[in-house]
Design an enzyme around this catalytic site. Structure first.
Site, PDB file in Angstrom:
ATOM      1  N   ASN A  10     -13.659   1.571   8.217  1.00  7.95           N
ATOM      2  CA  ASN A  10     -12.446   0.847   7.831  1.00  7.95           C
ATOM      3  C   ASN A  10     -11.254   1.340   8.658  1.00  7.95           C
ATOM      4  O   ASN A  10     -10.348   2.015   8.164  1.00  7.95           O
ATOM      5  CB  ASN A  10     -12.195   1.007   6.330  1.00  7.95           C
ATOM      6  CG  ASN A  10     -11.142   0.057   5.814  1.00  7.95           C
ATOM      7  OD1 ASN A  10     -10.413  -0.562   6.576  1.00  7.95           O
ATOM      8  ND2 ASN A  10     -11.059  -0.030   4.495  1.00  7.95           N
ATOM      9  N   GLY A  26       0.823  -1.206   0.000  1.00  6.25           N
ATOM     10  CA  GLY A  26       0.000   0.000   0.000  1.00  6.25           C
ATOM     11  C   GLY A  26       0.854   1.250   0.000  1.00  6.25           C
ATOM     12  O   GLY A  26       0.609   2.187  -0.767  1.00  6.25           O
ATOM     13  N   SER A  27       1.869   1.272   0.855  1.00  6.69           N
ATOM     14  CA  SER A  27       2.777   2.423   0.895  1.00  6.69           C
ATOM     15  C   SER A  27       3.502   2.606  -0.424  1.00  6.69           C
ATOM     16  O   SER A  27       3.678   3.727  -0.902  1.00  6.69           O
ATOM     17  CB  SER A  27       3.817   2.242   2.008  1.00  6.69           C
ATOM     18  OG  SER A  27       3.207   2.264   3.265  1.00  6.69           O
ATOM     19  N   TYR A  87      -3.626   5.377   6.624  1.00 10.30           N
ATOM     20  CA  TYR A  87      -3.549   6.676   5.969  1.00 10.30           C
ATOM     21  C   TYR A  87      -3.017   7.754   6.916  1.00 10.30           C
ATOM     22  O   TYR A  87      -2.229   8.604   6.513  1.00 10.30           O
ATOM     23  CB  TYR A  87      -4.907   7.076   5.396  1.00 10.30           C
ATOM     24  CG  TYR A  87      -5.401   6.149   4.314  1.00 10.30           C
ATOM     25  CD1 TYR A  87      -4.528   5.569   3.398  1.00 10.30           C
ATOM     26  CD2 TYR A  87      -6.753   5.833   4.208  1.00 10.30           C
ATOM     27  CE1 TYR A  87      -4.982   4.713   2.405  1.00 10.30           C
ATOM     28  CE2 TYR A  87      -7.218   4.989   3.215  1.00 10.30           C
ATOM     29  CZ  TYR A  87      -6.326   4.431   2.320  1.00 10.30           C
ATOM     30  OH  TYR A  87      -6.778   3.585   1.338  1.00 10.30           O
TER      31      TYR A  87
END
Length: 172
Positions: free
Chosen positions: A138, A111-112, A145
């Protein structure tokens, strides 16, 4: 200037490759979209087809783009995005429509890496914004995030029109 979807291909620590999506990736991207819909409690909401993705991502005038992470010949993570425009900044930005990492691959940094690739595209193009939405419930995504420096836009609420409401408004 290269197309906005063409990040440098790079190999991640575990041997997976982050790259721009290419023709032939559509089934893997669609599988990730379906898995995301299941995760987001909307398993029957996806109407997109492989043909839709081919036309949208790889047609003569693409309107959306994707970055993928591939490992062992399989798409393991996706970021699907498109350009926005801000009248306040006078610049385009990137809207991240979908970010998905296969459940078995979470925690590997995919993801990063995907968000970093979009940030790099934004900076390279002079786009001051990278934006997306996240479901309130979520918590893992919200926490992730926040950990990378994203800020909630609490004063903004996403609005949507579809179906009959869209048809009714168009006929006014």
């Amino acid at each position: 200037m290269p197309a906005p979807s063409s990040p440098s291909s790079r190999t991640l620590d575990d041997g997976a490759v982050l790259r721009a999506a290419a023709p032939g990736d559509e089934p893997g991207i669609l599988a990730a979209i379906h898995a995301l819909a299941v995760y987001e409690r909307e398993p029957d909401a996806v109407r997109t087809t492989v043909a839709d993705l081919t036309a949208t991502l790889f047609g003569d005038d693409p309107k959306a783009f994707a970055h993928v992470i591939e490992r062992d010949g399989e798409i393991r993570a996706i970021a699907v995005w498109f350009l926005t425009f801000s009248t306040w900044t006078g610049r385009h930005g990137i809207w991240l429509e979908d970010l998905f990492v296969d459940e078995t691959d979470r925690g590997r940094g995919y993801g990063s890496a995907l968000l970093g690739s979009l940030a790099a595209v934004a900076l390279e193009r002079g786009y001051p914004r990278l934006e997306w939405t996240v479901l309130d419930w979520n918590a893992p995504a919200v926490g992730f995030y926040r950990s990378i420096g994203a800020e909630a836009m609490d004063e903004w609420t996403t609005q949507r029109m579809s179906g009959d409401a869209l048809t009714d408004l168009a006929s006014r």
